[in-house]
Design a protein around this motif. Sequence first.
Motif, PDB file in Angstrom:
ATOM      1  N   ALA A 124       0.959  -1.131   0.053  1.00 46.61           N
ATOM      2  CA  ALA A 124       0.020  -0.132   0.086  1.00 46.61           C
ATOM      3  C   ALA A 124       1.021   1.279  -0.210  1.00 46.61           C
ATOM      4  O   ALA A 124       2.169   1.085   0.383  1.00 46.61           O
ATOM      5  N   LYS A 125       0.456   2.314  -0.503  1.00 48.33           N
ATOM      6  CA  LYS A 125       1.059   3.646  -0.429  1.00 48.33           C
ATOM      7  C   LYS A 125       1.639   4.051   0.887  1.00 48.33           C
ATOM      8  O   LYS A 125       0.982   3.765   1.693  1.00 48.33           O
ATOM      9  N   ALA A 126       2.973   4.406   0.850  1.00 42.07           N
ATOM     10  CA  ALA A 126       3.599   4.620   2.093  1.00 42.07           C
ATOM     11  C   ALA A 126       4.657   5.917   2.115  1.00 42.07           C
ATOM     12  O   ALA A 126       5.194   5.935   0.934  1.00 42.07           O
ATOM     13  N   ALA A 127       4.934   6.523   3.143  1.00 41.86           N
ATOM     14  CA  ALA A 127       5.955   7.659   3.098  1.00 41.86           C
ATOM     15  C   ALA A 127       7.435   6.857   3.164  1.00 41.86           C
ATOM     16  O   ALA A 127       7.481   5.777   3.946  1.00 41.86           O
ATOM     17  N   VAL A 128       8.315   7.183   2.547  1.00 37.52           N
ATOM     18  CA  VAL A 128       9.574   6.754   2.622  1.00 37.52           C
ATOM     19  C   VAL A 128      10.503   7.734   3.101  1.00 37.52           C
ATOM     20  O   VAL A 128      11.776   7.161   3.378  1.00 37.52           O
ATOM     21  N   LYS A 129      10.253   8.701   3.371  1.00 39.12           N
ATOM     22  CA  LYS A 129      11.033   9.986   4.128  1.00 39.12           C
ATOM     23  C   LYS A 129      10.366  10.696   4.884  1.00 39.12           C
ATOM     24  O   LYS A 129       9.282  10.826   5.079  1.00 39.12           O
ATOM     25  N   GLY A 130      11.170  11.412   5.768  1.00 35.34           N
ATOM     26  CA  GLY A 130      10.453  12.417   6.901  1.00 35.34           C
ATOM     27  C   GLY A 130      10.107  11.640   8.022  1.00 35.34           C
ATOM     28  O   GLY A 130      10.142  10.220   8.078  1.00 35.34           O
ATOM     29  N   PRO A 131       9.456  12.471   8.967  1.00 31.47           N
ATOM     30  CA  PRO A 131       9.220  11.786  10.314  1.00 31.47           C
ATOM     31  C   PRO A 131       8.098  10.806  10.268  1.00 31.47           C
ATOM     32  O   PRO A 131       7.770   9.864  11.013  1.00 31.47           O
ATOM     33  N   ASN A 132       7.211  10.595   9.121  1.00 32.58           N
ATOM     34  CA  ASN A 132       6.264   9.935   8.863  1.00 32.58           C
ATOM     35  C   ASN A 132       6.577   8.630   8.020  1.00 32.58           C
ATOM     36  O   ASN A 132       5.690   7.846   7.548  1.00 32.58           O
ATOM     37  N   ALA A 133       7.939   8.431   7.788  1.00 33.86           N
ATOM     38  CA  ALA A 133       7.968   7.437   7.006  1.00 33.86           C
ATOM     39  C   ALA A 133       7.976   6.010   7.640  1.00 33.86           C
ATOM     40  O   ALA A 133       7.815   5.847   8.787  1.00 33.86           O
ATOM     41  N   HIS A 134       7.729   4.977   6.846  1.00 36.28           N
ATOM     42  CA  HIS A 134       7.397   3.799   7.065  1.00 36.28           C
ATOM     43  C   HIS A 134       8.697   3.242   7.904  1.00 36.28           C
ATOM     44  O   HIS A 134       9.630   3.589   7.654  1.00 36.28           O
ATOM     45  N   PRO A 135       8.394   2.479   9.048  1.00 37.41           N
ATOM     46  CA  PRO A 135       9.459   1.846   9.913  1.00 37.41           C
ATOM     47  C   PRO A 135      10.544   1.469   9.238  1.00 37.41           C
ATOM     48  O   PRO A 135      11.884   1.529   9.486  1.00 37.41           O
ATOM     49  N   PHE A 136      10.507   0.703   7.993  1.00 34.10           N
ATOM     50  CA  PHE A 136      11.479   0.090   7.230  1.00 34.10           C
ATOM     51  C   PHE A 136      12.436   1.135   6.775  1.00 34.10           C
ATOM     52  O   PHE A 136      13.685   1.019   6.929  1.00 34.10           O
ATOM     53  N   TYR A 137      11.827   2.105   6.097  1.00 35.90           N
ATOM     54  CA  TYR A 137      12.577   3.396   5.564  1.00 35.90           C
ATOM     55  C   TYR A 137      13.304   3.983   6.584  1.00 35.90           C
ATOM     56  O   TYR A 137      14.341   4.320   6.376  1.00 35.90           O
ATOM     57  N   LYS A 138      12.843   3.972   7.844  1.00 41.18           N
ATOM     58  CA  LYS A 138      13.568   4.734   9.058  1.00 41.18           C
ATOM     59  C   LYS A 138      14.614   4.043   9.578  1.00 41.18           C
ATOM     60  O   LYS A 138      15.861   4.376   9.778  1.00 41.18           O
ATOM     61  N   TRP A 139      14.365   2.494   9.703  1.00 37.79           N
ATOM     62  CA  TRP A 139      15.783   1.580  10.158  1.00 37.79           C
ATOM     63  C   TRP A 139      16.809   1.765   8.885  1.00 37.79           C
ATOM     64  O   TRP A 139      17.858   1.813   9.148  1.00 37.79           O
ATOM     65  N   ALA A 140      16.141   1.924   7.631  1.00 35.42           N
ATOM     66  CA  ALA A 140      17.433   1.954   6.372  1.00 35.42           C
ATOM     67  C   ALA A 140      18.033   3.009   6.457  1.00 35.42           C
ATOM     68  O   ALA A 140      19.193   3.237   6.179  1.00 35.42           O
ATOM     69  N   ALA A 141      17.274   4.255   6.863  1.00 36.11           N
ATOM     70  CA  ALA A 141      18.003   5.632   6.793  1.00 36.11           C
ATOM     71  C   ALA A 141      19.071   5.556   8.074  1.00 36.11           C
ATOM     72  O   ALA A 141      20.012   6.321   7.720  1.00 36.11           O
ATOM     73  N   GLU A 142      18.680   4.689   9.234  1.00 37.03           N
ATOM     74  CA  GLU A 142      19.634   4.771  10.269  1.00 37.03           C
ATOM     75  C   GLU A 142      20.935   3.979   9.839  1.00 37.03           C
ATOM     76  O   GLU A 142      21.713   4.408  10.161  1.00 37.03           O
ATOM     77  N   ALA A 143      20.770   2.855   8.954  1.00 34.45           N
ATOM     78  CA  ALA A 143      21.722   1.974   8.846  1.00 34.45           C
ATOM     79  C   ALA A 143      22.373   2.542   7.609  1.00 34.45           C
ATOM     80  O   ALA A 143      23.754   2.369   7.755  1.00 34.45           O
ATOM     81  N   ARG A 144      21.913   3.201   6.657  1.00 32.73           N
ATOM     82  CA  ARG A 144      22.709   3.775   5.576  1.00 32.73           C
ATOM     83  C   ARG A 144      22.288   5.495   5.262  1.00 32.73           C
ATOM     84  O   ARG A 144      21.715   5.403   4.297  1.00 32.73           O
ATOM     85  N   PRO A 145      22.683   6.163   6.308  1.00 34.23           N
ATOM     86  CA  PRO A 145      22.272   7.444   6.139  1.00 34.23           C
ATOM     87  C   PRO A 145      22.612   8.192   4.910  1.00 34.23           C
ATOM     88  O   PRO A 145      21.783   9.321   4.568  1.00 34.23           O
TER      89      PRO A 145
END
Length: 196
Positions: A124-145
């Motif tokens: 389903a449509k999801a946010a991939v950046k910012g404070p409302n990003a899906h948890p996967f994308y927050k995890w990925a951003a933390e792992a590979r900023p």
Amino acid sequence: MMDRRSVVSAALAAIAAAAASRQALAQSGMSRITAYGFSFPGLAGGDIRLSEFAGKPIMIVNTASLCGFTPQYAGLQELWTEFHDRGLMIIGVPSNDFGGQEPGGAAEIAATAQHHHVAFPIAAKAAVKGPNAHPFYKWAAEARPKDVPRWNFHKYLIGRDGYIADVFPQSVEPVDTRVKTAIARALSQSVSERAG
């Protein structure tokens, strides 16, 4: 009994220790949770649980229906056809985060995927950046900023160990030799090889 300063000092010390621990994990490129700990709501209902693909490489791509890169759906489908039977999972994650290029609902997103003959799962449509990003994308951003999505069709390749094995920006076509080589390497690698 502890006075207020002692309590505050102890709390600040605990927060600092936790932050140092998170920073050490981030610098090592690892985190306690793997990609297999996440799930996405499916476009057609239900959930796409990454844990169901534990031990298999997964390519997660943020997609959009009205983007100049939308024809990459065909390349992703080609990868799916070539590598799925060997264990590769591909998941498209529609997002309206870049240029408002995914404005429609589930029916419009499904129509675009169908037009490109997509057989792999679409979330389903999801946010991939910012404070409302899906948890996967927050995890990925933390792992590979330094490797976060900057546009539609950004590709994360998750290795068999559940960590990010490679990242390809939107400008790299799915059928590019670098992508296929990374997938073949991920498929041939055992979890213990990557962890060791």
